[in-house]
Write an enzyme that holds these catalytic residues in place. Structure first.
Site, PDB file in Angstrom:
ATOM      1  CG  ASP A  67      20.846  10.946  29.763  1.00  0.00           C
ATOM      2  OD1 ASP A  67      21.087  10.970  28.546  1.00  0.00           O
ATOM      3  OD2 ASP A  67      21.474  10.237  30.557  1.00  0.00           O
ATOM      4  CG  ASN A 136      27.752   6.058  39.567  1.00  0.00           C
ATOM      5  OD1 ASN A 136      27.174   5.680  38.551  1.00  0.00           O
ATOM      6  ND2 ASN A 136      27.673   7.300  40.016  1.00  0.00           N
ATOM      7  CG  HIS A 138      24.995   6.849  36.125  1.00  0.00           C
ATOM      8  ND1 HIS A 138      25.856   7.882  36.423  1.00  0.00           N
ATOM      9  CD2 HIS A 138      25.117   6.658  34.788  1.00  0.00           C
ATOM     10  CE1 HIS A 138      26.452   8.291  35.328  1.00  0.00           C
ATOM     11  NE2 HIS A 138      26.022   7.559  34.314  1.00  0.00           N
ATOM     12  CD  GLU A 143      24.946  10.179  39.153  1.00  0.00           C
ATOM     13  OE1 GLU A 143      25.342   9.003  39.092  1.00  0.00           O
ATOM     14  OE2 GLU A 143      25.625  11.143  38.778  1.00  0.00           O
TER      15      GLU A 143
HETATM   16  C1  GLP Z   1      26.604   9.312  30.913  1.00  0.00           C
HETATM   17  C2  GLP Z   1      25.192   9.097  30.381  1.00  0.00           C
HETATM   18  C3  GLP Z   1      24.769   7.669  30.515  1.00  0.00           C
HETATM   19  C4  GLP Z   1      25.855   6.774  29.961  1.00  0.00           C
HETATM   20  C5  GLP Z   1      27.111   6.954  30.755  1.00  0.00           C
HETATM   21  C6  GLP Z   1      28.236   6.032  30.322  1.00  0.00           C
HETATM   22  O1  GLP Z   1      26.625   9.481  32.276  1.00  0.00           O
HETATM   23  N1  GLP Z   1      24.224   9.898  31.012  1.00  0.00           N
HETATM   24  O2  GLP Z   1      23.546   7.472  29.855  1.00  0.00           O
HETATM   25  O3  GLP Z   1      25.430   5.450  30.025  1.00  0.00           O
HETATM   26  O4  GLP Z   1      27.512   8.291  30.581  1.00  0.00           O
HETATM   27  O5  GLP Z   1      28.884   6.571  29.216  1.00  0.00           O
HETATM   28  P1  GLP Z   1      29.969   5.797  28.385  1.00  0.00           P
HETATM   29  O6  GLP Z   1      29.227   4.850  27.506  1.00  0.00           O
HETATM   30  O7  GLP Z   1      30.665   6.863  27.613  1.00  0.00           O
HETATM   31  O8  GLP Z   1      30.864   5.113  29.341  1.00  0.00           O
END
Ligand code: GLP
Length: 241
Positions: A67, A136, A138, A143
């Site tokens: 993404d 949440n 995702h 989402e």
């Molecule tokens: C963002 C990214 C996700 C990732 C999430 C969790 O929203 N788009 O791909 O998994 O953050 O991030 P973290 O690993 O920093 O908790």
């Protein structure tokens, strides 16, 4: 699903990096599906270290990121493009022309999404997809919703995601409100998925993802449909299982 819970950060990181290194040793041309965020960070540090020690090469590999924020130029410090360069690509021998990340600054985002899917279809499937998980549930930026989209698409980020990501920006206002993300369909096409989660704040999402009903309200629960998922958790993230 194979679920591993680690007491030591070191073991979490080594197992994640080890999966990628083993894949590249058996298939140097492997296609890696990469994620940003704090969860894979230690794994990237370890991969750089192993590369510098001559234990792994990425020279023939390629990568697709999940993404990117809409509206941030690739060289913006908080773009996922910059994240990947800073934490991985600049330090290993991967060919930059084979590191693919959606362009969140494209003039026509619809066409950009189609282009990304087309590349994935032509060159894929991804051999190993690293995945983090949002608070949440995702995955990528898919989402929770009544419906999920299979293909790469533009999403409106939920308030909770914008708030969670605000820690990387000077103010809440600066956090992009939209992103381009691979859809759940594209993610589930990977041959193997490695889901990563660390910290108590992920424990609820991990419980829903792994033990809850399969529901679009917890996009990560769709991983229960995939035949080859490895889950790497620290003790806190696995605390409710
Ligand atoms: C963002 C990214 C996700 C990732 C999430 C969790 O929203 N788009 O791909 O998994 O953050 O991030 P973290 O690993 O920093 O908790």
């Amino acid at each position: 699903m194979n679920i591993f819970t680690f007491k030591q950060e070191e073991d979490f990181v080594q197992t994640g990096a080890g999966l990628i290194v083993s894949l590249l040793q058996s298939n140097p041309k492997a296609i890696l599906g990469l994620a940003t965020g704090s969860s894979p960070l230690g794994i990237y540090v370890r991969l750089v270290d192993m590369y510098k020690k001559g234990l792994v090469s990425f020279a023939e590999a390629s990568s697709y990121n999940l993404d990117e924020y809409v509206g941030l130029p690739g060289d913006h410090p908080q773009s996922y493009n910059s994240f990947m360069k800073l934490h991985l690509f600049y330090h290993i021998d991967i060919d930059p022309s084979r590191t693919y990340i959606p362009n969140g600054k494209a003039n026509d985002l619809e066409i950009e999404c189609q282009r990304y899917d087309h590349m994935l279809e032509q060159n894929g499937p991804v051999d190993l997809q690293l995945l983090g998980i949002g608070h949440n549930g995702h995955i990528g930026f898919n989402e929770p919703d009544e419906r999920l989209v299979g293909r790469t698409h533009v999403v409106d980020l939920l308030e909770e995601t914008i708030e969670a990501n605000a820690r990387f920006f000077a103010s809440l206002d600066e956090v992009p409100k939209q992103a381009v993300t691979m859809g759940v369909g594209s993610i589930l096409k990977a041959r193997q998925i490695v889901l990563l989660a660390r910290g108590t704040e992920k424990a609820e999402a991990i419980k829903c993802a792994l033990q809850g009903p399969i529901t679009t309200q917890c996009p990560a629960s769709l991983l229960q449909c995939h035949p080859n998922v490895i889950v790497l958790l620290d003790h806190e993230a696995g605390g409710l299982l």
